[in-house]
Enzyme design. Structure first.
Site, mmCIF file in Angstrom:
data_model
loop_
_atom_site.group_PDB
_atom_site.id
_atom_site.type_symbol
_atom_site.label_atom_id
_atom_site.label_comp_id
_atom_site.label_asym_id
_atom_site.label_seq_id
_atom_site.Cartn_x
_atom_site.Cartn_y
_atom_site.Cartn_z
ATOM 1 N N GLU A 79 0.848 -1.195 0.000
ATOM 2 C CA GLU A 79 0.000 0.000 0.000
ATOM 3 C C GLU A 79 0.884 1.245 0.000
ATOM 4 O O GLU A 79 0.412 2.345 0.240
ATOM 5 C CB GLU A 79 -0.991 -0.021 1.158
ATOM 6 C CG GLU A 79 -0.384 -0.243 2.521
ATOM 7 C CD GLU A 79 -1.435 -0.263 3.610
ATOM 8 O OE1 GLU A 79 -2.122 0.748 3.766
ATOM 9 O OE2 GLU A 79 -1.543 -1.275 4.314
ATOM 10 N N CYS A 111 -3.401 -3.902 4.346
ATOM 11 C CA CYS A 111 -2.447 -4.911 4.840
ATOM 12 C C CYS A 111 -2.750 -6.314 4.347
ATOM 13 O O CYS A 111 -2.042 -7.261 4.684
ATOM 14 C CB CYS A 111 -2.423 -4.910 6.364
ATOM 15 S SG CYS A 111 -1.937 -3.345 7.043
ATOM 16 N N HIS A 233 -2.104 -10.587 11.895
ATOM 17 C CA HIS A 233 -1.604 -9.298 11.399
ATOM 18 C C HIS A 233 -1.419 -8.420 12.644
ATOM 19 O O HIS A 233 -2.342 -8.305 13.461
ATOM 20 C CB HIS A 233 -2.633 -8.663 10.444
ATOM 21 C CG HIS A 233 -2.388 -7.198 10.241
ATOM 22 N ND1 HIS A 233 -1.216 -6.730 9.710
ATOM 23 C CD2 HIS A 233 -3.131 -6.104 10.542
ATOM 24 C CE1 HIS A 233 -1.253 -5.412 9.682
ATOM 25 N NE2 HIS A 233 -2.410 -4.996 10.181
#
Ligand code: HMG
Length: 390
Positions: A79, A111, A233
């Site tokens: 990103e 993400c 994550h």
């Protein structure tokens, strides 16, 4: 046919900031950053590193000549891409000298991008068992000086080689993915820094995990006892813990203890790097694989990927016989321990440095950056990358 992670590597820039010192400068209790958020150090990228160079440096460490010939697909999750048209994967393909008969693309969903890449790679290998796919997750997390997000910045890249008969982890077929339009975190094209609704983003992350985990249990017939560890994550290391906590109540005390211990181990590398967006889940997986000496082949590891905006996915893998021999524990340890600390004013000065956006030429000094692959400058509106090994 088994398909999964054959090799995995990570690269972080050579500079870091101590979170206690950042807290003191910002008049915040250091415990808020080190305990409340759970971050000790934050990777600081110099101008000579961008998403392309971080990814190329991560991949350089894991690929041999045979891999370079076998890779016919490069998927770059990011990103913080450097061009709105040309994919970052094409630059990496060239910098690493990969087989020209390859596809090279960039994937974006905050993400989640690298996870999408892994699932695409799995489909590609199912159709083409001889091929190998290089999946990259590379980002620089920027929120701005003195913002609430500042303590959750970072930079780094994960590189994964996906193949048939993988040496480290075979990915299982069952997975659950979920999409909902949520404005919890975003970065408009005119901004170098991300915007976040911190509270909403935390709530959505937890809600996505809860929803996806319930459906996964229904679809797979598995539950917490079937997992040696669940990795997450990690925008900051407390986040996964918050999502796991309510779910843990489903298991008995022994299983809770095992999952809590392994969660803690899985946060080790993230704690000293910060958020690396697309690479974050894979940095956490690496932390678990390289630092938990009790893990055995045959164990099932869960992985929760979350990309704001938002897409989440839970998927799983089984550790393969001899997986440890294919990890690069010493190399990662040496990279993390040889980093140089910067002071808060030095970090602020680096943060404020910007590449020109008016077409002018800039030549960067790459002698102070120990990385093999660096950004050497910009001329004629083109980024000039240097591989010092070539
Ligand atoms: P904040 O508002 O400054 O912090 O920002 P807070 O007041 O919520 O405090 C954080 C924690 O520290 C709290 O713990 C406090 O109690 C504790 P919690 O209640 O949450 O368990 N605390 C202390 N602990 C010990 N001693 C003390 C002390 N003081 C407070 N003295 C926030 C925090 C994470 C919101 C902010 O940094 C932020 O906005 N970050 C960016 C957004 C983010 O990371 N969101 C996470 C979920 S979204 C996601 O993961 C996607 C993402 O990676 C992007 C993508 O997908 O591309 C971000």
């Amino acid at each position: 046919m088994k398909i999964g992670i054959d090799k995995i590597g990570f690269y972080a820039p050579h500079l870091y900031l101590d979170m206690t010192k950042l807290a003191e400068t910002r008049n915040v209790d250091p415990d808020k950053f080190t305990i409340g958020i759970g971050q000790e150090k934050m990777a600081v990228p110099p101008m000579t590193q961008d998403a392309v160079t971080l990814a190329a440096n991560a991949a350089l460490k894991i690929l041999d000549e045979a891999d370079k010939q076998a890779i016919d697909f490069v998927i770059f999750g990011t990103e913080t891409g450097v061009d709105s048209s040309k994919s970052a994967a094409v630059y990496v393909h060239e910098l690493l000298g990969l087989n020209p008969y390859a596809r090279a693309i960039e994937v974006k969903q905050a993400c989640y991008g690298a996870t999408a890449g892994i699932q695409m790679a799995k489909g590609h290998i199912a159709m083409n068992p001889e091929s190998k796919v290089l999946v990259l997750g590379s980002d620089i997390a920027r929120y701005g000086l003195s913002t609430p997000g500042e303590a959750t910045q970072g930079a780094g890249a994960a590189a994964l080689l996906i193949s048939a008969d993988p040496h480290i982890m075979a990915l299982e077929d069952e997975s659950v993915y979920f999409t909902a339009d949520v404005m919890d975190f975003w970065r408009p094209v005119y901004s170098d820094e991300a915007f976040a609704d911190g509270k909403l983003s935390n709530e959505q992350y937890i809600a996505f995990f809860s929803e996806i985990w319930s459906r996964y249990k229904e679809k797979s017939g598995l539950d917490l006892k079937d997992f040696e560890a669940i990795t997450f994550h990690l925008p900051y290391t407390k986040m996964g813990k918050k999502a796991l906590k309510p779910v843990l109540e489903e298991a008995d005390a022994n299983i809770q203890e095992r999952l809590k211990t392994n969660y803690q181990v899985s946060t080790g590398y993230n704690r000293i790097i910060g958020n690396v967006y697309t690479g974050s889940l894979y940095l956490s997986l690496l932390s678990l694989l390289e630092q938990q000496n009790d893990l055995e082949a045959g164990s099932r590891i869960g992985m929760f990927s979350y990309g704001s905006g938002a897409v989440g996915e839970f998927f799983t893998g089984i550790l393969q016989d001899g997986f440890r021999e294919h990890l690069q524990v010493k190399q990662h340890h040496d990279m993390f321990t040889s980093r140089k600390e910067v002071t808060v004013p030095e970090y602020e000065a680096i943060f404020e440095e910007k590449l020109p956006t008016d077409g002018s030429t800039i030549k960067l000094d790459i002698n102070n950056d120990p990385a093999a692959i660096c950004l050497g400058g910009i001329s004629d509106d083109k980024r000039q990358y240097v591989n010092k090994l070539q």
